[in-house]
Motif scaffolding. Structure first.
Motif, PDB file in Angstrom:
ATOM      1  N   TYR A   1     -10.925   7.013  -9.980  1.00 39.69           N
ATOM      2  CA  TYR A   1     -10.780   6.699  -8.557  1.00 39.69           C
ATOM      3  C   TYR A   1     -12.111   6.329  -7.914  1.00 39.69           C
ATOM      4  O   TYR A   1     -12.145   5.551  -6.945  1.00 39.69           O
ATOM      5  CB  TYR A   1     -10.068   7.859  -7.854  1.00 39.69           C
ATOM      6  CG  TYR A   1      -8.686   8.026  -8.449  1.00 39.69           C
ATOM      7  CD1 TYR A   1      -7.675   7.121  -8.157  1.00 39.69           C
ATOM      8  CD2 TYR A   1      -8.419   9.023  -9.394  1.00 39.69           C
ATOM      9  CE1 TYR A   1      -6.432   7.210  -8.751  1.00 39.69           C
ATOM     10  CE2 TYR A   1      -7.179   9.122  -9.990  1.00 39.69           C
ATOM     11  CZ  TYR A   1      -6.188   8.204  -9.668  1.00 39.69           C
ATOM     12  OH  TYR A   1      -4.954   8.299 -10.269  1.00 39.69           O
TER      13      TYR A   1
ATOM     14  N   THR B   1      -1.299   8.542  -0.274  1.00 38.21           N
ATOM     15  CA  THR B   1      -1.099   9.878  -0.827  1.00 38.21           C
ATOM     16  C   THR B   1      -2.321  10.735  -0.511  1.00 38.21           C
ATOM     17  O   THR B   1      -3.295  10.258   0.082  1.00 38.21           O
ATOM     18  CB  THR B   1      -0.814   9.841  -2.339  1.00 38.21           C
ATOM     19  OG1 THR B   1      -0.351  11.139  -2.760  1.00 38.21           O
ATOM     20  CG2 THR B   1      -2.046   9.475  -3.152  1.00 38.21           C
TER      21      THR B   1
ATOM     22  N   ILE C   1       1.029   4.702  -8.253  1.00 40.94           N
ATOM     23  CA  ILE C   1       0.812   3.603  -7.304  1.00 40.94           C
ATOM     24  C   ILE C   1       0.106   2.460  -8.009  1.00 40.94           C
ATOM     25  O   ILE C   1       0.470   1.280  -7.846  1.00 40.94           O
ATOM     26  CB  ILE C   1      -0.010   4.097  -6.098  1.00 40.94           C
ATOM     27  CG1 ILE C   1       0.681   5.285  -5.420  1.00 40.94           C
ATOM     28  CG2 ILE C   1      -0.249   2.964  -5.101  1.00 40.94           C
ATOM     29  CD1 ILE C   1      -0.186   6.000  -4.388  1.00 40.94           C
ATOM     30  N   CYS C   2      -0.885   2.814  -8.812  1.00 38.16           N
ATOM     31  CA  CYS C   2      -1.607   1.804  -9.591  1.00 38.16           C
ATOM     32  C   CYS C   2      -0.695   1.162 -10.633  1.00 38.16           C
ATOM     33  O   CYS C   2      -0.775  -0.051 -10.883  1.00 38.16           O
ATOM     34  CB  CYS C   2      -2.812   2.436 -10.272  1.00 38.16           C
ATOM     35  SG  CYS C   2      -3.983   3.219  -9.133  1.00 38.16           S
TER      36      CYS C   2
ATOM     37  N   GLU D   1       0.839  -1.189   0.000  1.00 38.87           N
ATOM     38  CA  GLU D   1       0.000   0.000   0.000  1.00 38.87           C
ATOM     39  C   GLU D   1       0.876   1.241   0.000  1.00 38.87           C
ATOM     40  O   GLU D   1       1.971   1.236   0.564  1.00 38.87           O
ATOM     41  CB  GLU D   1      -0.906   0.018   1.240  1.00 38.87           C
ATOM     42  CG  GLU D   1      -1.893  -1.129   1.289  1.00 38.87           C
ATOM     43  CD  GLU D   1      -2.662  -1.205   2.597  1.00 38.87           C
ATOM     44  OE1 GLU D   1      -3.610  -2.013   2.679  1.00 38.87           O
ATOM     45  OE2 GLU D   1      -2.297  -0.469   3.547  1.00 38.87           O
TER      46      GLU D   1
ATOM     47  N   CYS E   1      -1.077   9.631  -7.675  1.00 40.40           N
ATOM     48  CA  CYS E   1      -1.717   8.368  -7.322  1.00 40.40           C
ATOM     49  C   CYS E   1      -1.638   7.322  -8.423  1.00 40.40           C
ATOM     50  O   CYS E   1      -1.539   6.132  -8.146  1.00 40.40           O
ATOM     51  CB  CYS E   1      -3.175   8.618  -6.959  1.00 40.40           C
ATOM     52  SG  CYS E   1      -4.000   7.230  -6.161  1.00 40.40           S
TER      53      CYS E   1
ATOM     54  N   LEU F   1      -5.909   6.844   0.198  1.00 44.84           N
ATOM     55  CA  LEU F   1      -6.017   8.296   0.161  1.00 44.84           C
ATOM     56  C   LEU F   1      -6.234   8.862   1.557  1.00 44.84           C
ATOM     57  O   LEU F   1      -7.014   8.329   2.346  1.00 44.84           O
ATOM     58  CB  LEU F   1      -7.155   8.732  -0.752  1.00 44.84           C
ATOM     59  CG  LEU F   1      -7.030   8.333  -2.225  1.00 44.84           C
ATOM     60  CD1 LEU F   1      -8.197   8.900  -3.037  1.00 44.84           C
ATOM     61  CD2 LEU F   1      -5.703   8.800  -2.801  1.00 44.84           C
TER      62      LEU F   1
ATOM     63  N   THR G   1      -1.644  -0.838  -3.902  1.00 43.80           N
ATOM     64  CA  THR G   1      -2.972  -0.318  -3.576  1.00 43.80           C
ATOM     65  C   THR G   1      -2.867   1.116  -3.076  1.00 43.80           C
ATOM     66  O   THR G   1      -2.172   1.372  -2.085  1.00 43.80           O
ATOM     67  CB  THR G   1      -3.634  -1.179  -2.489  1.00 43.80           C
ATOM     68  OG1 THR G   1      -3.770  -2.514  -2.965  1.00 43.80           O
ATOM     69  CG2 THR G   1      -5.011  -0.625  -2.115  1.00 43.80           C
ATOM     70  N   PRO G   2      -3.533   2.069  -3.734  1.00 43.25           N
ATOM     71  CA  PRO G   2      -3.507   3.444  -3.242  1.00 43.25           C
ATOM     72  C   PRO G   2      -4.417   3.613  -2.028  1.00 43.25           C
ATOM     73  O   PRO G   2      -5.528   3.089  -2.000  1.00 43.25           O
ATOM     74  CB  PRO G   2      -4.005   4.258  -4.435  1.00 43.25           C
ATOM     75  CG  PRO G   2      -4.847   3.306  -5.224  1.00 43.25           C
ATOM     76  CD  PRO G   2      -4.268   1.944  -5.010  1.00 43.25           C
TER      77      PRO G   2
END
Length: 408
Positions: free
Chosen positions: A354, A80, A92-93, A77, A89, A101, A98-99
């Motif tokens: 998102y 951000t 990350i993907c 993970e 973000c 938030l 896994t993002p």
């Protein structure tokens, strides 16, 4: 009535110095990654006060390569801010992680440092803070928050084991030249990614760079890894292969193609030599805006003071007590007067990509409130003092007209 003029939002400030550097690169016969790129990296390192800098095709590529060097991927993970552009973000993907938030603190553009620890788990490998508008985030509070959850840190790669807590990878796309308590942007976070996109303070048209704090690992080896990532995993770049008999190469791994070129670096070299003066001019413009808008009671992001010297990248203005309808109408009225304005940013949970990942803006009320009445005014070094005064007058006219019409 003041005569109407056109005020662009953020055009590049290009002079004969930039043109001459690019022409020099063109005449040299070397236009891809070569001597000017390496010179640009050295001058960037000297400017920011770091040991090494690696350049890339974009700040997004710099962020992604940093995550890959750290070994961040599926099962991990990365945290951000919910209040940022997608690039913070999307990387990350891209690496399969896994993002996660984090909402901003009430009335600010910075992630909520008090809420951050609750988002850190044993799977967390990095946090990506965002230096919005050129002002560095509160890194002392950020590091303190992460120190408080050191017991959850589970390093799984050699580079991760160089750290005793979650790694901080700064999205400093806006903050080249900013200083916090005497520490330049690039020297505070563990890794720092800069952007040189066309709208940035210093541009290479497209481009980015990554700086890192030395000491815990071999900087030369890390730089070599970044160069491999940026050029297909190839063990020799084009410049090295030009040496007599030096054609032989290998592919260490299936890498990517995100290197900076000498044409971009030539533009950057000229920009960097002008950069101190450009930063000083941006400060003058910000202060002129602040004085001109003071009577409206708007909330202007504070770029300077309290130990912070921003790069003055964006003129973020919030309209307290106003709705998104008022903000949007204000932007339209400004456009009628020839003034280009913008909004920074639409929070990530409001965007389709998102939302499709399961994020809901209702879970990020502070980010939504911050966005709802934010407007970004033109701020660039081609503005004259009269241009700023014209924008300020246009804001006042639009504000008065909308209130008279009952728009709230």
């Amino acid at each position: 009535m003041t005569e109407q003029r056109r005020v662009s939002f953020s055009p590049p400030d290009i002079t004969q110095a930039e043109i001459d550097e690019v022409v020099d690169a063109l005449k040299s016969g070397w236009i891809t990654t070569g001597p000017k790129t390496k010179e640009f990296e050295r001058e960037l390192a000297a400017f920011t006060g770091v040991e090494r800098v690696a350049t890339f095709a974009s700040a997004t590529a710099a962020l992604e390569c940093a995550l890959r060097a750290l070994g961040v991927g599926p099962g991990n993970e990365v945290v951000t801010s919910a209040y940022t552009y997608t690039a913070s973000c999307s990387v990350i993907c891209h690496v399969g992680a896994t993002p996660v938030l984090c909402d901003v603190a009430p009335g600010t553009y910075e992630m909520d440092y008090d809420a951050l620890p609750s988002l850190v788990t044993e799977r967390t490998r990095a946090v990506i803070p965002v230096d919005i508008a050129g002002r560095m985030v509160d890194y002392d509070r950020l590091f303190a928050a992460l120190e408080g959850v050191r017991d959850r840190w589970r390093p799984a790669t050699e580079l991760q084991r160089a750290f005793d807590r979650v790694v901080v990878l700064a999205d400093a796309a806006h903050s080249l030249g900013a200083v916090q308590d005497g520490r330049p942007s690039g020297t505070v976070a563990d890794f720092t990614a800069f952007s040189f996109h066309a709208v940035k303070n210093l541009t290479t048209a497209e481009g980015g760079a990554l700086a890192w704090r030395a000491g815990a690992f071999d900087s030369d080896e890390l730089y070599r890894q970044f160069m491999l990532m940026a050029l297909h995993g190839q063990t020799k770049d084009a410049l090295s292969k030009t040496r007599a008999g030096a054609w032989e190469y290998d592919i260490a791994f299936p890498g990517w193609k995100c290197n900076m070129t000498d044409l971009q670096a030539a533009l950057g070299l000229a920009q960097l030599r002008r950069y101190p003066a450009l930063l000083a001019r941006r400060r003058e413009l910000v202060e002129r805006y602040e004085a001109g808008l003071a009577d409206l009671g708007v909330d202007v992001l504070r770029h300077y003071g309290d130990g912070n010297e921003s790069s003055g990248h964006l003129m973020l203005v919030r309209l307290p007590g106003k709705t998104s309808a008022f903000r949007n109408a204000l932007i339209e009225r400004l456009a009628d007067d020839g003034v280009s304005a913008n909004v920074h940013y639409k929070p990530l949970p409001m965007l389709t990509a998102y939302r499709d990942l399961g994020f809901d803006i209702a879970d990020f009320p502070n980010a939504h409130a911050q966005f709802e009445n934010e407007v970004t005014l033109p701020l660039h070094t081609l503005l004259s003092d009269d241009d700023v005064d014209y924008v300020v007058e246009a804001v006042h006219r639009a504000w008065a007209a909308l209130e008279a019409e009952g728009v709230r």
